[in-house]
Every structure is written in structure tokens, then in C-alpha cells.
Design a protein around this motif. Structure first.
Motif, mmCIF file in Angstrom:
data_model
loop_
_atom_site.group_PDB
_atom_site.id
_atom_site.type_symbol
_atom_site.label_atom_id
_atom_site.label_comp_id
_atom_site.label_asym_id
_atom_site.label_seq_id
_atom_site.Cartn_x
_atom_site.Cartn_y
_atom_site.Cartn_z
ATOM 1 N N TYR A 176 38.999 48.004 40.673
ATOM 2 C CA TYR A 176 38.834 46.898 41.632
ATOM 3 C C TYR A 176 37.468 46.454 41.199
ATOM 4 O O TYR A 176 37.338 44.836 41.404
ATOM 5 N N ALA A 177 36.393 47.053 41.080
ATOM 6 C CA ALA A 177 35.084 46.456 40.417
ATOM 7 C C ALA A 177 35.098 45.718 39.387
ATOM 8 O O ALA A 177 34.526 44.530 39.283
ATOM 9 N N ILE A 178 35.878 45.975 38.261
ATOM 10 C CA ILE A 178 36.202 45.245 37.071
ATOM 11 C C ILE A 178 37.005 43.890 37.564
ATOM 12 O O ILE A 178 36.499 42.887 36.742
ATOM 13 N N GLY A 179 38.008 44.190 38.030
ATOM 14 C CA GLY A 179 38.773 42.956 38.580
ATOM 15 C C GLY A 179 37.869 41.912 39.320
ATOM 16 O O GLY A 179 37.916 40.820 39.394
ATOM 17 N N THR A 180 37.088 42.481 40.264
ATOM 18 C CA THR A 180 36.273 41.484 41.274
ATOM 19 C C THR A 180 35.014 40.999 40.210
ATOM 20 O O THR A 180 35.115 39.736 40.315
ATOM 21 N N ILE A 181 34.579 41.539 39.349
ATOM 22 C CA ILE A 181 33.645 40.978 38.507
ATOM 23 C C ILE A 181 34.279 39.820 37.495
ATOM 24 O O ILE A 181 33.602 38.784 37.132
ATOM 25 N N ALA A 182 35.295 40.262 37.119
ATOM 26 C CA ALA A 182 36.247 39.164 36.194
ATOM 27 C C ALA A 182 36.255 37.939 36.901
ATOM 28 O O ALA A 182 36.196 36.826 36.432
ATOM 29 N N ALA A 209 33.336 35.884 37.586
ATOM 30 C CA ALA A 209 32.741 35.303 36.282
ATOM 31 C C ALA A 209 33.752 34.127 35.988
ATOM 32 O O ALA A 209 33.224 33.083 35.675
ATOM 33 N N PHE A 210 35.042 34.210 36.201
ATOM 34 C CA PHE A 210 35.960 33.020 36.159
ATOM 35 C C PHE A 210 35.499 31.875 36.985
ATOM 36 O O PHE A 210 35.500 30.755 36.588
ATOM 37 N N ALA A 211 35.417 32.268 38.239
ATOM 38 C CA ALA A 211 34.965 31.319 39.199
ATOM 39 C C ALA A 211 33.512 30.588 38.908
ATOM 40 O O ALA A 211 33.531 29.390 38.908
ATOM 41 N N ALA A 212 32.840 31.331 38.195
ATOM 42 C CA ALA A 212 31.344 30.893 37.882
ATOM 43 C C ALA A 212 31.713 29.800 36.727
ATOM 44 O O ALA A 212 31.039 28.738 36.700
#
Length: 63
Positions: free
Chosen positions: A24-30, A33-36
Motif C-alpha cells: 500500500y505504501a509503495i502504491g501510494t508513493i507511486a 509521484a505520478f500526480a506530481a
């Protein structure tokens, strides 16, 4: 023999029912990052002027 193989496959398939906290943490970070990256692209002058031009053309259509 077949029953034992089937039991192993079934056990292996059912052992991982969902995502763990790390996944979940890796998915949230990804996703963040995509949103940024998308925000940086949309915030650029070229995109803003293209969208403004598109909206102006759409609003000035004569029927």
C-alpha cells in the motif's frame, strides 16, 4: 499425487489474500509521484496556453 499438487497450488494461491502495508505504501508513493508529474506538466506555460486557446475557440463557435 494429483490431490497433493492441487492442495499445494490452492494453499499457495490462498496464502496471499491481499496487499500488505508495504505494498500500500509503495502504491501510494507511486500515485503521488505520478500526480506530481502530471501537475508539473499541466502547470507549464505551453499547456495552459493550449487549453486557453481551446476553450476560447469552443466558446466562439457560431451556430
Amino acid at each position: 499425487m494429483f490431490q497433493r499438487i492441487l492442495r499445494r497450488v490452492t494453499t499457495a494461491a490462498n496464502a496471499d489474500d491481499g496487499m500488505s502495508t508495504a505494498e500500500y505504501a509503495i502504491g501510494t508513493i507511486a500515485a503521488a509521484a505520478f500526480a506530481a508529474v502530471l501537475y508539473a506538466i499541466v502547470k507549464g506555460d505551453g499547456i495552459v496556453s493550449a487549453l486557453t486557446s481551446l476553450i476560447n475557440r469552443a466558446l466562439s463557435v457560431n451556430f
